[in-house]
Design an enzyme around this catalytic site. Structure first.
Site, PDB file in Angstrom:
ATOM      1  N   LYS A  42       0.825  -1.199   0.000  1.00  0.00           N
ATOM      2  CA  LYS A  42       0.000   0.000   0.000  1.00  0.00           C
ATOM      3  C   LYS A  42       0.864   1.256   0.000  1.00  0.00           C
ATOM      4  CE  LYS A  42      -2.655  -2.459   3.346  1.00  0.00           C
ATOM      5  NZ  LYS A  42      -3.108  -2.449   4.739  1.00  0.00           N
ATOM      6  N   GLY A  43       2.136   1.079   0.295  1.00  0.00           N
ATOM      7  CA  GLY A  43       3.020   2.226   0.519  1.00  0.00           C
ATOM      8  C   GLY A  43       3.081   3.246  -0.599  1.00  0.00           C
ATOM      9  N   GLU A  98       7.417   2.470  -6.544  1.00  0.00           N
ATOM     10  CA  GLU A  98       7.693   2.063  -5.163  1.00  0.00           C
ATOM     11  C   GLU A  98       7.721   3.286  -4.241  1.00  0.00           C
ATOM     12  OE1 GLU A  98       7.551   0.141  -2.909  1.00  0.00           O
ATOM     13  OE2 GLU A  98       8.768  -1.654  -3.058  1.00  0.00           O
ATOM     14  N   ASP A  99       7.448   3.032  -2.982  1.00  0.00           N
ATOM     15  CA  ASP A  99       7.546   4.110  -1.998  1.00  0.00           C
ATOM     16  C   ASP A  99       8.998   4.321  -1.567  1.00  0.00           C
ATOM     17  OD1 ASP A  99       7.628   1.625  -0.764  1.00  0.00           O
ATOM     18  OD2 ASP A  99       6.187   2.106   0.803  1.00  0.00           O
ATOM     19  N   ASP A 102      14.805  -0.095   0.071  1.00  0.00           N
ATOM     20  CA  ASP A 102      15.618  -0.251   1.271  1.00  0.00           C
ATOM     21  C   ASP A 102      16.690  -1.311   0.971  1.00  0.00           C
ATOM     22  OD1 ASP A 102      16.451  -0.203   3.912  1.00  0.00           O
ATOM     23  OD2 ASP A 102      14.730  -1.261   4.709  1.00  0.00           O
ATOM     24  N   LYS A 130      16.866   4.366   0.298  1.00  0.00           N
ATOM     25  CA  LYS A 130      17.672   4.238   1.519  1.00  0.00           C
ATOM     26  C   LYS A 130      18.887   3.388   1.171  1.00  0.00           C
ATOM     27  CE  LYS A 130      15.174   3.378   5.426  1.00  0.00           C
ATOM     28  NZ  LYS A 130      14.605   2.416   6.397  1.00  0.00           N
ATOM     29  N   PHE A 151      13.958   5.105  10.354  1.00  0.00           N
ATOM     30  CA  PHE A 151      12.632   4.596  10.019  1.00  0.00           C
ATOM     31  C   PHE A 151      11.770   5.745   9.516  1.00  0.00           C
ATOM     32  CE2 PHE A 151       8.713   2.460   9.862  1.00  0.00           C
ATOM     33  CZ  PHE A 151       9.051   1.135   9.620  1.00  0.00           C
ATOM     34  N   ASP A 158       4.203   3.547   6.028  1.00  0.00           N
ATOM     35  CA  ASP A 158       3.653   3.283   7.356  1.00  0.00           C
ATOM     36  C   ASP A 158       4.665   2.762   8.352  1.00  0.00           C
ATOM     37  OD1 ASP A 158       3.953   0.669   6.120  1.00  0.00           O
ATOM     38  OD2 ASP A 158       2.734  -0.104   7.772  1.00  0.00           O
TER      39      ASP A 158
END
Ligand code: IMP
Ligand code: MG
Length: 181
Positions: A42-43, A98-99, A102, A130, A151, A158
């Site tokens: 959902k990001g 993508e959000d 990482d 990131k 974070f 989220d």
């Protein structure tokens, strides 16, 4: 919610400005081509919506859901497809939205999955990167912002399903997630 945020990294205005630039570049690069924009739920939902408004060429918009962090803050490396695409992939130019990238493990799995299904081309647009925690070598063609190894929450991203509705991107205070470990 604001009291749980250590620092605001990018305001809504800064994000919207950046997404305009990304949309313009993508529209230019895919001019005259078909395009299937794939948001990862959902990001990426808020970013994908804003981006779609700024893509000025005809395109399809679809979504996939994959398993990610859940309540923990570490990637398991295990990717499960919870919702697949409604559209056919074969012969299409796919742009994955993508959000945040990482470790890159989620995307490396998705890239292989979509390649195996006969996509003509696959590129990635990510709002955030990131880099510090990268494990898989992923080529993010279109990038919004680099973020530190903290974070991150907000603008769709989220922690334990909360903070997605923050209109900005910020760093979550350590004590918020440490107490749930
Ligand atoms: P990766 O597989 O490690 O690259 O992680 C991919 C997914 O993990 C991202 O699409 C996010 O949904 C989630 N994620 C990674 N970093 C963060 C973060 O700082 N905050 C919230 N979610 C994150
Ligand atoms: Mg995600």
């Amino acid at each position: 919610m604001r009291e749980d945020i250590k620092e605001i990294l990018f305001t809504e205005e800064q994000i919207i400005e950046k997404v305009k630039e990304l949309g313009a570049q993508i529209s230019k690069d895919y001019k005259g081509e078909d395009l299937l924009v794939v948001g990862i739920l959902k990001g990426s939902v808020i970013f994908a919506s804003e981006l779609a408004k700024n893509i000025t060429i005809p395109c399809e918009l679809d979504f996939m859901a994959v398993s990610s962090y859940g309540k923990a803050s570490e990637s398991s490396g295990v990717v499960r497809i919870l919702k697949d695409l409604d559209n056919h992939v074969e012969g299409k130019n796919i742009l994955i939205v993508e959000d945040i990238v990482d470790t890159g493990l989620t995307l490396s799995y998705l890239l292989k999955y979509l390649e195996d299904r006969g996509a003509k081309s696959i590129e990635i647009v990510s709002l955030l990167n990131k880099e510090a925690r990268r494990k898989a070598n992923i080529d993010v063609k279109y990038l919004g912002f680099n973020v530190p190894d903290e974070f991150i929450v907000g603008y769709g991203i989220d922690y334990a399903e909360k903070y997605r509705n923050l209109p900005y991107i910020g760093i979550l205070k350590r004590e918020v997630y440490e107490k749930n470990k």
